[in-house]
Write a protein that holds these residues in place. Structure first.
Motif, PDB file in Angstrom:
ATOM      1  N   PHE B  53       0.802  -1.223   0.000  1.00  9.74           N
ATOM      2  CA  PHE B  53       0.000   0.000   0.000  1.00  9.74           C
ATOM      3  C   PHE B  53       0.837   1.276   0.000  1.00  9.74           C
ATOM      4  O   PHE B  53       0.450   2.275  -0.600  1.00  9.74           O
ATOM      5  N   GLU B  54       1.989   1.269   0.644  1.00  9.24           N
ATOM      6  CA  GLU B  54       2.831   2.472   0.714  1.00  9.24           C
ATOM      7  C   GLU B  54       3.358   2.859  -0.674  1.00  9.24           C
ATOM      8  O   GLU B  54       3.439   4.039  -0.995  1.00  9.24           O
ATOM      9  N   HIS B  55       3.709   1.875  -1.471  1.00  6.96           N
ATOM     10  CA  HIS B  55       4.260   2.166  -2.797  1.00  6.96           C
ATOM     11  C   HIS B  55       3.168   2.310  -3.861  1.00  6.96           C
ATOM     12  O   HIS B  55       3.439   2.710  -4.985  1.00  6.96           O
ATOM     13  N   PHE B  56       1.953   1.949  -3.489  1.00  5.13           N
ATOM     14  CA  PHE B  56       0.824   2.020  -4.414  1.00  5.13           C
ATOM     15  C   PHE B  56       0.404   3.482  -4.635  1.00  5.13           C
ATOM     16  O   PHE B  56       0.192   4.214  -3.672  1.00  5.13           O
ATOM     17  N   THR B  57       0.328   3.897  -5.916  1.00  7.24           N
ATOM     18  CA  THR B  57      -0.173   5.244  -6.235  1.00  7.24           C
ATOM     19  C   THR B  57      -1.187   5.145  -7.378  1.00  7.24           C
ATOM     20  O   THR B  57      -1.190   4.161  -8.130  1.00  7.24           O
ATOM     21  N   PHE B  58      -2.010   6.167  -7.491  1.00  8.90           N
ATOM     22  CA  PHE B  58      -2.999   6.208  -8.571  1.00  8.90           C
ATOM     23  C   PHE B  58      -2.307   6.288  -9.938  1.00  8.90           C
ATOM     24  O   PHE B  58      -2.815   5.773 -10.929  1.00  8.90           O
ATOM     25  N   LYS B  59      -1.166   6.958  -9.968  1.00  2.00           N
ATOM     26  CA  LYS B  59      -0.381   7.070 -11.200  1.00  2.00           C
ATOM     27  C   LYS B  59       0.021   5.671 -11.706  1.00  2.00           C
ATOM     28  O   LYS B  59      -0.185   5.339 -12.868  1.00  2.00           O
ATOM     29  N   LYS B  60       0.595   4.887 -10.793  1.00  2.00           N
ATOM     30  CA  LYS B  60       1.011   3.524 -11.160  1.00  2.00           C
ATOM     31  C   LYS B  60      -0.182   2.664 -11.567  1.00  2.00           C
ATOM     32  O   LYS B  60      -0.111   1.887 -12.520  1.00  2.00           O
ATOM     33  N   LEU B  61      -1.291   2.804 -10.812  1.00  2.00           N
ATOM     34  CA  LEU B  61      -2.497   2.035 -11.131  1.00  2.00           C
ATOM     35  C   LEU B  61      -3.022   2.408 -12.516  1.00  2.00           C
ATOM     36  O   LEU B  61      -3.364   1.524 -13.315  1.00  2.00           O
ATOM     37  N   ALA B  62      -3.031   3.700 -12.816  1.00  2.00           N
ATOM     38  CA  ALA B  62      -3.493   4.179 -14.130  1.00  2.00           C
ATOM     39  C   ALA B  62      -2.618   3.608 -15.244  1.00  2.00           C
ATOM     40  O   ALA B  62      -3.125   3.121 -16.252  1.00  2.00           O
ATOM     41  N   LEU B  63      -1.334   3.649 -15.046  1.00  2.00           N
ATOM     42  CA  LEU B  63      -0.372   3.121 -16.015  1.00  2.00           C
ATOM     43  C   LEU B  63      -0.632   1.640 -16.269  1.00  2.00           C
ATOM     44  O   LEU B  63      -0.667   1.178 -17.407  1.00  2.00           O
ATOM     45  N   GLU B  64      -0.829   0.900 -15.165  1.00  2.00           N
ATOM     46  CA  GLU B  64      -1.054  -0.546 -15.215  1.00  2.00           C
ATOM     47  C   GLU B  64      -2.276  -0.912 -16.054  1.00  2.00           C
ATOM     48  O   GLU B  64      -2.285  -1.909 -16.750  1.00  2.00           O
ATOM     49  N   MET B  65      -3.326  -0.082 -15.973  1.00  2.00           N
ATOM     50  CA  MET B  65      -4.587  -0.439 -16.629  1.00  2.00           C
ATOM     51  C   MET B  65      -4.899   0.482 -17.810  1.00  2.00           C
ATOM     52  O   MET B  65      -6.042   0.534 -18.280  1.00  2.00           O
ATOM     53  N   ASN B  66      -3.876   1.212 -18.294  1.00  2.00           N
ATOM     54  CA  ASN B  66      -4.026   2.063 -19.477  1.00  2.00           C
ATOM     55  C   ASN B  66      -5.155   3.081 -19.366  1.00  2.00           C
ATOM     56  O   ASN B  66      -5.984   3.216 -20.268  1.00  2.00           O
ATOM     57  N   THR B  67      -5.163   3.786 -18.238  1.00  2.00           N
ATOM     58  CA  THR B  67      -6.085   4.916 -18.122  1.00  2.00           C
ATOM     59  C   THR B  67      -5.275   6.051 -17.497  1.00  2.00           C
ATOM     60  O   THR B  67      -4.057   6.005 -17.489  1.00  2.00           O
ATOM     61  N   THR B  68      -5.945   7.097 -17.038  1.00  2.00           N
ATOM     62  CA  THR B  68      -5.207   8.212 -16.456  1.00  2.00           C
ATOM     63  C   THR B  68      -5.487   8.345 -14.963  1.00  2.00           C
ATOM     64  O   THR B  68      -6.530   7.911 -14.472  1.00  2.00           O
ATOM     65  N   GLU B  69      -4.518   8.970 -14.306  1.00  2.00           N
ATOM     66  CA  GLU B  69      -4.619   9.257 -12.889  1.00  2.00           C
ATOM     67  C   GLU B  69      -5.937   9.979 -12.571  1.00  2.00           C
ATOM     68  O   GLU B  69      -6.669   9.592 -11.653  1.00  2.00           O
ATOM     69  N   ALA B  70      -6.221  11.016 -13.343  1.00  2.00           N
ATOM     70  CA  ALA B  70      -7.401  11.849 -13.092  1.00  2.00           C
ATOM     71  C   ALA B  70      -8.695  11.051 -13.162  1.00  2.00           C
ATOM     72  O   ALA B  70      -9.659  11.345 -12.440  1.00  2.00           O
ATOM     73  N   SER B  71      -8.722  10.046 -14.017  1.00  2.00           N
ATOM     74  CA  SER B  71      -9.929   9.217 -14.137  1.00  2.00           C
ATOM     75  C   SER B  71     -10.180   8.444 -12.855  1.00  2.00           C
ATOM     76  O   SER B  71     -11.328   8.268 -12.437  1.00  2.00           O
ATOM     77  N   ILE B  72      -9.108   7.975 -12.215  1.00  2.00           N
ATOM     78  CA  ILE B  72      -9.253   7.244 -10.964  1.00  2.00           C
ATOM     79  C   ILE B  72      -9.692   8.190  -9.845  1.00  2.00           C
ATOM     80  O   ILE B  72     -10.515   7.826  -9.011  1.00  2.00           O
ATOM     81  N   TYR B  73      -9.188   9.419  -9.906  1.00  2.00           N
ATOM     82  CA  TYR B  73      -9.583  10.417  -8.908  1.00  2.00           C
ATOM     83  C   TYR B  73     -11.063  10.772  -8.994  1.00  2.00           C
ATOM     84  O   TYR B  73     -11.619  11.325  -8.061  1.00  2.00           O
ATOM     85  N   ARG B  74     -11.707  10.469 -10.094  1.00  2.00           N
ATOM     86  CA  ARG B  74     -13.151  10.714 -10.199  1.00  2.00           C
ATOM     87  C   ARG B  74     -13.939   9.652  -9.431  1.00  2.00           C
ATOM     88  O   ARG B  74     -15.120   9.840  -9.146  1.00  2.00           O
ATOM     89  N   TYR B  75     -13.303   8.556  -9.084  1.00  2.00           N
ATOM     90  CA  TYR B  75     -13.960   7.500  -8.315  1.00  2.00           C
ATOM     91  C   TYR B  75     -13.637   7.575  -6.821  1.00  2.00           C
ATOM     92  O   TYR B  75     -14.484   7.352  -5.980  1.00  2.00           O
ATOM     93  N   PHE B  76     -12.374   7.880  -6.512  1.00  2.00           N
ATOM     94  CA  PHE B  76     -11.952   7.948  -5.100  1.00  2.00           C
ATOM     95  C   PHE B  76     -11.105   9.199  -4.851  1.00  2.00           C
ATOM     96  O   PHE B  76     -10.252   9.536  -5.669  1.00  2.00           O
ATOM     97  N   THR B  77     -11.353   9.847  -3.717  1.00  2.00           N
ATOM     98  CA  THR B  77     -10.582  11.061  -3.397  1.00  2.00           C
ATOM     99  C   THR B  77      -9.104  10.762  -3.159  1.00  2.00           C
ATOM    100  O   THR B  77      -8.261  11.604  -3.422  1.00  2.00           O
ATOM    101  N   ASN B  78      -8.796   9.569  -2.623  1.00  2.00           N
ATOM    102  CA  ASN B  78      -7.400   9.190  -2.408  1.00  2.00           C
ATOM    103  C   ASN B  78      -7.290   7.675  -2.240  1.00  2.00           C
ATOM    104  O   ASN B  78      -8.299   6.970  -2.153  1.00  2.00           O
ATOM    105  N   LYS B  79      -6.055   7.198  -2.197  1.00  2.00           N
ATOM    106  CA  LYS B  79      -5.839   5.750  -2.156  1.00  2.00           C
ATOM    107  C   LYS B  79      -6.330   5.126  -0.850  1.00  2.00           C
ATOM    108  O   LYS B  79      -6.664   3.946  -0.806  1.00  2.00           O
ATOM    109  N   HIS B  80      -6.377   5.920   0.210  1.00  2.00           N
ATOM    110  CA  HIS B  80      -6.894   5.431   1.486  1.00  2.00           C
ATOM    111  C   HIS B  80      -8.358   5.017   1.368  1.00  2.00           C
ATOM    112  O   HIS B  80      -8.772   3.975   1.873  1.00  2.00           O
ATOM    113  N   ARG B  81      -9.139   5.858   0.649  1.00  2.00           N
ATOM    114  CA  ARG B  81     -10.554   5.556   0.456  1.00  2.00           C
ATOM    115  C   ARG B  81     -10.744   4.304  -0.411  1.00  2.00           C
ATOM    116  O   ARG B  81     -11.677   3.537  -0.210  1.00  2.00           O
ATOM    117  N   LEU B  82      -9.865   4.152  -1.374  1.00  2.00           N
ATOM    118  CA  LEU B  82      -9.917   2.961  -2.235  1.00  2.00           C
ATOM    119  C   LEU B  82      -9.668   1.698  -1.406  1.00  2.00           C
ATOM    120  O   LEU B  82     -10.375   0.696  -1.548  1.00  2.00           O
TER     121      LEU B  82
END
Lengths: 236, 236
Positions: B53-82
């Motif tokens: 969890f410490e190394h997990f970021t929305f940027k890396k997640l977006a990269l992994e699934m071919n989307t953008t950071e901002a798109s993930i932020y539309r679902y969760f305010t931060n990684k803690h909420r996810l």
DNA sequence: TTTTAAATAATAGTATTACTATTCAATATA
DNA sequence: TATATTGAATAGTAATACTATTATTTAAAA
């Protein structure tokens, strides 16, 4: 390279000014060695207590104590190591308390009861003249301690024996358990369960009381009662 | 605003395609509502499992699934909420498992034994056709679950009932304990101790075995044995 | 059918955080 | 006195966390 310190000898010599040698792999420069180093630990405990480990940064700590970020980085590679340092100190201190406070007690059951009390009560403020605020330290341990091992890098971190003070503390309580009930097959697990459950139940009873039975029972001493019941039933 | 879902009714209706309604306060946009949302959760479980969890970021997640950071932020305010979302799902799923798997068992002691097994074994992969990898989910829960409540903001977070699934799960096990032993004064605390200790002992037995007694006993089933012993002795 | 509104996701940022290379100042040693 | 050695500050960079705005698609209304 002083890793395994013989605590029994040192406790009584160093009773007045209490300082524990912490494993050298945890820090870059020994915080005990300089005034700035000691201030870093002292202020870190205050700041982590105030804002929590996630919000705690070296920048904020530097600002708080009128030094610079880079100066703190000369002592610790990152904030995780600083927390590990604080916890090493805490585990050593608890082992010291277990040794010193149990020594005058004759009855083994009473000794075990005292152990439960040590982990469920506020820390005695004036045992050893260390500079750190014991209650804030205790609150940090309750809220943040698991974060030092619940990380992806545990294996590599563990290789430098940085969890040895926790293991020693666990082994000491385990020995007591074995003396009390030689047939019990899980003395180490019961020791860590005692410590970890003390933390989680103290946390839950304050912030998520529905996860405990604190509403039905007197709040101070609740966790103590619960754990004494649990431990002594386990050791029948 | 659907917060308290009547699980007993829903379990059997929804047995085939398993989906739990998670408290609306956890997310910005319901991940169950869109394909991208579902992919976020699925890939998040994989990535947190891989890098922690410490190394997990929305940027890396977006990269992994071919989307953008901002798109993930539309679902969760931060990684803690996810992470909180994932744990809400897990707690609801575990309550479902407790209800479903205990129903055919007659003996109350056997029911309690089954509960311990549920929390100490790998999750059954094919109970409910949910898309998530259950074993990776279980590993995440073991390593990361405490990080959702061990934060400075617990009180505010707790106000939106986001820990309700954990409390419900705890209450259900607590009811079982009360049926088995009506005189036991700590049924809720014993429930959370069971869950939390299952996690910590599973973690310790893998990464810090000296904090357990796993070396003296067969590794698979060690935590199960330990907890069954602990729980049933507590309920004598 | 066309227009308008709403929903969804991407672009392009900013502020903060984590960390480092280098320089400066103070001691200690030869 | 000259010269290492140590301790701490300056001034950065790269990554992370988060946001304002724009573009695109979908749905609803006129």
């Amino acid at each position: 390279m002083l890793i395994s310190v013989n605590f029994e000898c040192r406790y009584f010599i160093m009773d007045y000014s209490l300082s524990f040698k912490v494993n050298e792999h945890i820090y870059l420069r020994d915080p005990e060695g300089t005034e700035l180093g000691k201030q870093i630990i002292k202020h870190a405990i205050e700041l982590i207590y105030e804002i929590g480990f996630e919000h705690f940064t070296f920048k904020k700590l530097a600002l708080e104590m009128n030094t610079t970020e880079a100066s703190i980085y000369r002592y610790f590679t990152n904030k995780h190591r600083l927390l590990l340092y604080i916890l090493n100190w805490y585990w050593s201190y608890m082992e010291y308390l277990v040794v010193v406070q149990l020594e005058p007690i004759q009855d083994i059951r009473a000794k075990l009861e005292r152990v439960v009390e040590l982990f469920t009560h506020e820390l005695p403020e004036r045992v050893g003249q260390s500079d750190y605020n014991k209650n804030r330290l205790h609150q940090i341990v309750i809220s943040e301690s698991s974060k030092v091992y619940l990380v992806k890098e545990v294996k590599e971190i563990n290789e430098n024996e940085v969890f040895k003070p926790y293991k020693d503390l666990c082994a000491r309580i385990s020995d007591l358990i074995k003396t009390y009930q030689p047939n019990y097959p899980f003395p180490h697990s019961l020791s860590t369960t005692l410590i970890e459950t003390a933390h989680s139940q103290l946390f839950f009873s304050t912030y998520l009381p529905k996860l405990t039975d604190v509403q039905d029972l007197p709040k101070p001493g609740f966790v103590e009662q619960y754990l004494k019941d649990l431990v002594f039933k386990a050791l029948v």
